[in-house]
Design a protein around this motif. Structure first.
Motif, PDB file in Angstrom:
ATOM      1  N   PRO A  54     126.870  65.183  52.903  1.00 34.96           N
ATOM      2  CA  PRO A  54     127.944  66.068  53.320  1.00 34.96           C
ATOM      3  C   PRO A  54     127.603  67.561  53.259  1.00 34.96           C
ATOM      4  O   PRO A  54     128.279  68.370  53.888  1.00 34.96           O
ATOM      5  CB  PRO A  54     129.075  65.741  52.349  1.00 34.96           C
ATOM      6  CG  PRO A  54     128.384  65.242  51.131  1.00 34.96           C
ATOM      7  CD  PRO A  54     127.147  64.539  51.630  1.00 34.96           C
ATOM      8  N   ARG A  55     126.556  67.935  52.527  1.00 39.70           N
ATOM      9  CA  ARG A  55     126.204  69.365  52.413  1.00 39.70           C
ATOM     10  C   ARG A  55     125.722  69.894  53.753  1.00 39.70           C
ATOM     11  O   ARG A  55     124.804  69.349  54.355  1.00 39.70           O
ATOM     12  CB  ARG A  55     125.119  69.577  51.365  1.00 39.70           C
ATOM     13  CG  ARG A  55     125.576  69.423  49.945  1.00 39.70           C
ATOM     14  CD  ARG A  55     124.525  69.879  48.950  1.00 39.70           C
ATOM     15  NE  ARG A  55     123.148  69.653  49.360  1.00 39.70           N
ATOM     16  CZ  ARG A  55     122.406  68.615  48.980  1.00 39.70           C
ATOM     17  NH1 ARG A  55     122.902  67.695  48.178  1.00 39.70           N
ATOM     18  NH2 ARG A  55     121.163  68.497  49.389  1.00 39.70           N
ATOM     19  N   LEU A  56     126.345  70.990  54.205  1.00 37.93           N
ATOM     20  CA  LEU A  56     125.929  71.619  55.451  1.00 37.93           C
ATOM     21  C   LEU A  56     124.773  72.574  55.161  1.00 37.93           C
ATOM     22  O   LEU A  56     124.812  73.322  54.177  1.00 37.93           O
ATOM     23  CB  LEU A  56     127.093  72.375  56.085  1.00 37.93           C
ATOM     24  CG  LEU A  56     128.312  71.528  56.458  1.00 37.93           C
ATOM     25  CD1 LEU A  56     129.379  72.411  57.097  1.00 37.93           C
ATOM     26  CD2 LEU A  56     127.930  70.398  57.388  1.00 37.93           C
ATOM     27  N   PRO A  57     123.749  72.579  56.003  1.00 35.62           N
ATOM     28  CA  PRO A  57     122.624  73.483  55.782  1.00 35.62           C
ATOM     29  C   PRO A  57     123.008  74.923  56.102  1.00 35.62           C
ATOM     30  O   PRO A  57     123.863  75.179  56.951  1.00 35.62           O
ATOM     31  CB  PRO A  57     121.565  72.974  56.754  1.00 35.62           C
ATOM     32  CG  PRO A  57     122.339  72.345  57.851  1.00 35.62           C
ATOM     33  CD  PRO A  57     123.573  71.768  57.194  1.00 35.62           C
ATOM     34  N   VAL A  58     122.365  75.828  55.407  1.00 32.39           N
ATOM     35  CA  VAL A  58     122.603  77.254  55.612  1.00 32.39           C
ATOM     36  C   VAL A  58     121.255  77.922  55.831  1.00 32.39           C
ATOM     37  O   VAL A  58     120.368  77.790  54.986  1.00 32.39           O
ATOM     38  CB  VAL A  58     123.308  77.872  54.381  1.00 32.39           C
ATOM     39  CG1 VAL A  58     123.505  79.363  54.562  1.00 32.39           C
ATOM     40  CG2 VAL A  58     124.629  77.173  54.114  1.00 32.39           C
ATOM     41  N   ALA A 110     107.236  81.497  49.417  1.00 27.84           N
ATOM     42  CA  ALA A 110     107.676  80.136  49.109  1.00 27.84           C
ATOM     43  C   ALA A 110     107.173  79.168  50.186  1.00 27.84           C
ATOM     44  O   ALA A 110     106.963  79.547  51.339  1.00 27.84           O
ATOM     45  CB  ALA A 110     109.190  80.074  49.023  1.00 27.84           C
ATOM     46  N   GLU A 111     107.016  77.896  49.805  1.00 28.74           N
ATOM     47  CA  GLU A 111     106.570  76.876  50.752  1.00 28.74           C
ATOM     48  C   GLU A 111     107.681  76.443  51.701  1.00 28.74           C
ATOM     49  O   GLU A 111     107.418  75.872  52.739  1.00 28.74           O
ATOM     50  CB  GLU A 111     106.052  75.657  49.998  1.00 28.74           C
ATOM     51  CG  GLU A 111     104.740  75.893  49.327  1.00 28.74           C
ATOM     52  CD  GLU A 111     104.184  74.621  48.713  1.00 28.74           C
ATOM     53  OE1 GLU A 111     104.524  73.527  49.208  1.00 28.74           O
ATOM     54  OE2 GLU A 111     103.438  74.728  47.750  1.00 28.74           O
ATOM     55  N   GLY A 112     108.927  76.662  51.344  1.00 30.75           N
ATOM     56  CA  GLY A 112     110.037  76.226  52.179  1.00 30.75           C
ATOM     57  C   GLY A 112     111.132  77.261  52.232  1.00 30.75           C
ATOM     58  O   GLY A 112     110.996  78.371  51.738  1.00 30.75           O
ATOM     59  N   GLY A 113     112.235  76.880  52.878  1.00 31.15           N
ATOM     60  CA  GLY A 113     113.395  77.754  52.920  1.00 31.15           C
ATOM     61  C   GLY A 113     113.606  78.487  54.222  1.00 31.15           C
ATOM     62  O   GLY A 113     114.579  79.212  54.370  1.00 31.15           O
ATOM     63  N   ARG A 114     112.703  78.310  55.170  1.00 30.97           N
ATOM     64  CA  ARG A 114     112.846  79.033  56.439  1.00 30.97           C
ATOM     65  C   ARG A 114     113.018  78.121  57.644  1.00 30.97           C
ATOM     66  O   ARG A 114     112.946  78.548  58.779  1.00 30.97           O
ATOM     67  CB  ARG A 114     111.624  79.922  56.646  1.00 30.97           C
ATOM     68  CG  ARG A 114     111.518  81.058  55.648  1.00 30.97           C
ATOM     69  CD  ARG A 114     110.250  81.861  55.826  1.00 30.97           C
ATOM     70  NE  ARG A 114     109.040  81.088  55.577  1.00 30.97           N
ATOM     71  CZ  ARG A 114     108.537  80.816  54.374  1.00 30.97           C
ATOM     72  NH1 ARG A 114     109.140  81.238  53.310  1.00 30.97           N
ATOM     73  NH2 ARG A 114     107.436  80.111  54.238  1.00 30.97           N
ATOM     74  N   GLY A 115     113.240  76.830  57.416  1.00 33.33           N
ATOM     75  CA  GLY A 115     113.303  75.868  58.516  1.00 33.33           C
ATOM     76  C   GLY A 115     114.333  76.183  59.577  1.00 33.33           C
ATOM     77  O   GLY A 115     114.029  76.168  60.772  1.00 33.33           O
ATOM     78  N   LEU A 116     115.553  76.493  59.169  1.00 32.66           N
ATOM     79  CA  LEU A 116     116.589  76.772  60.165  1.00 32.66           C
ATOM     80  C   LEU A 116     116.383  78.124  60.839  1.00 32.66           C
ATOM     81  O   LEU A 116     116.772  78.310  61.993  1.00 32.66           O
ATOM     82  CB  LEU A 116     117.977  76.689  59.528  1.00 32.66           C
ATOM     83  CG  LEU A 116     118.382  75.280  59.099  1.00 32.66           C
ATOM     84  CD1 LEU A 116     119.738  75.305  58.412  1.00 32.66           C
ATOM     85  CD2 LEU A 116     118.390  74.320  60.271  1.00 32.66           C
ATOM     86  N   VAL A 117     115.742  79.049  60.154  1.00 26.97           N
ATOM     87  CA  VAL A 117     115.388  80.325  60.784  1.00 26.97           C
ATOM     88  C   VAL A 117     114.368  80.071  61.896  1.00 26.97           C
ATOM     89  O   VAL A 117     114.462  80.638  62.986  1.00 26.97           O
ATOM     90  CB  VAL A 117     114.846  81.325  59.732  1.00 26.97           C
ATOM     91  CG1 VAL A 117     114.307  82.586  60.393  1.00 26.97           C
ATOM     92  CG2 VAL A 117     115.923  81.660  58.711  1.00 26.97           C
ATOM     93  N   ILE A 118     113.423  79.173  61.637  1.00 24.50           N
ATOM     94  CA  ILE A 118     112.437  78.799  62.661  1.00 24.50           C
ATOM     95  C   ILE A 118     113.127  78.091  63.820  1.00 24.50           C
ATOM     96  O   ILE A 118     112.868  78.399  64.982  1.00 24.50           O
ATOM     97  CB  ILE A 118     111.328  77.925  62.050  1.00 24.50           C
ATOM     98  CG1 ILE A 118     110.491  78.762  61.075  1.00 24.50           C
ATOM     99  CG2 ILE A 118     110.451  77.287  63.130  1.00 24.50           C
ATOM    100  CD1 ILE A 118     109.535  77.955  60.230  1.00 24.50           C
TER     101      ILE A 118
END
Length: 117
Positions: free
Chosen positions: A68-72, A80-88
Motif C-alpha cells: 500500500p505504500r506509495l513511492p515518492v 548512495a546506491e539507490g534512491g533516485r529510481g523515480l527521478v530517472i
C-alpha cells in the motif's frame, strides 16, 4: 523476483516494441521498467508484481503490487546506491504516475514513452 526475471521483462518489452515499430522508445522504456522493478525488489514484501504493456502511439508500462505504500521521488544522496529510481523514470519518460489499485490492495506505478509525430 530475481534478476533473471528482471532481464527477461526487459527483453520481452524490447521485443514487443520492436514488433510494434516502436524501437525508438525502447532504451528509455527498458531503463524505466528496470527502475520500477528495482523498486519492487527493494520495497515490496514478497517481491511480487504484475506487469502490463500497452502499445497505442507509444508504450505504457504498468507495474502493480500489493504494497500500500506509495513511492515518492527523491533526489537521494549522490553517493548512495539507490534512491533516485523515480527521478530517472521521470527524466527518461514522457509521463509517469502512481495510483492506488481499485480494490484498495496495493498500487500501480506506470509510465509512458510516446512516439513523436
Amino acid at each position: 523476483m530475481n534478476s533473471n526475471r528482471w532481464a527477461s521483462w526487459r527483453r520481452i518489452l524490447r521485443l514487443h516494441l520492436k514488433g510494434s515499430g516502436l524501437l525508438e522508445v525502447a532504451d528509455a522504456a527498458e531503463l524505466a521498467v528496470s527502475e520500477l522493478l528495482a523498486n519492487v525488489i527493494r520495497h515490496v514484501p514478497g517481491r511480487r508484481c504484475g506487469i502490463c504493456f500497452l502499445l497505442p502511439g507509444g508504450v505504457r508500462v504498468e507495474v502493480s503490487d500489493r504494497c500500500p505504500r506509495l513511492p515518492v521521488p527523491t533526489a537521494g544522496d549522490t553517493l548512495a546506491e539507490g534512491g533516485r529510481g523515480l527521478v530517472i523514470v521521470a527524466a527518461v519518460t514522457d509521463r509517469w504516475g502512481v495510483a492506488p489499485r481499485p480494490d484498495g490492495r496495493g498500487k500501480t506505478v506506470w509510465f509512458e514513452c510516446l512516439v513523436d509525430g
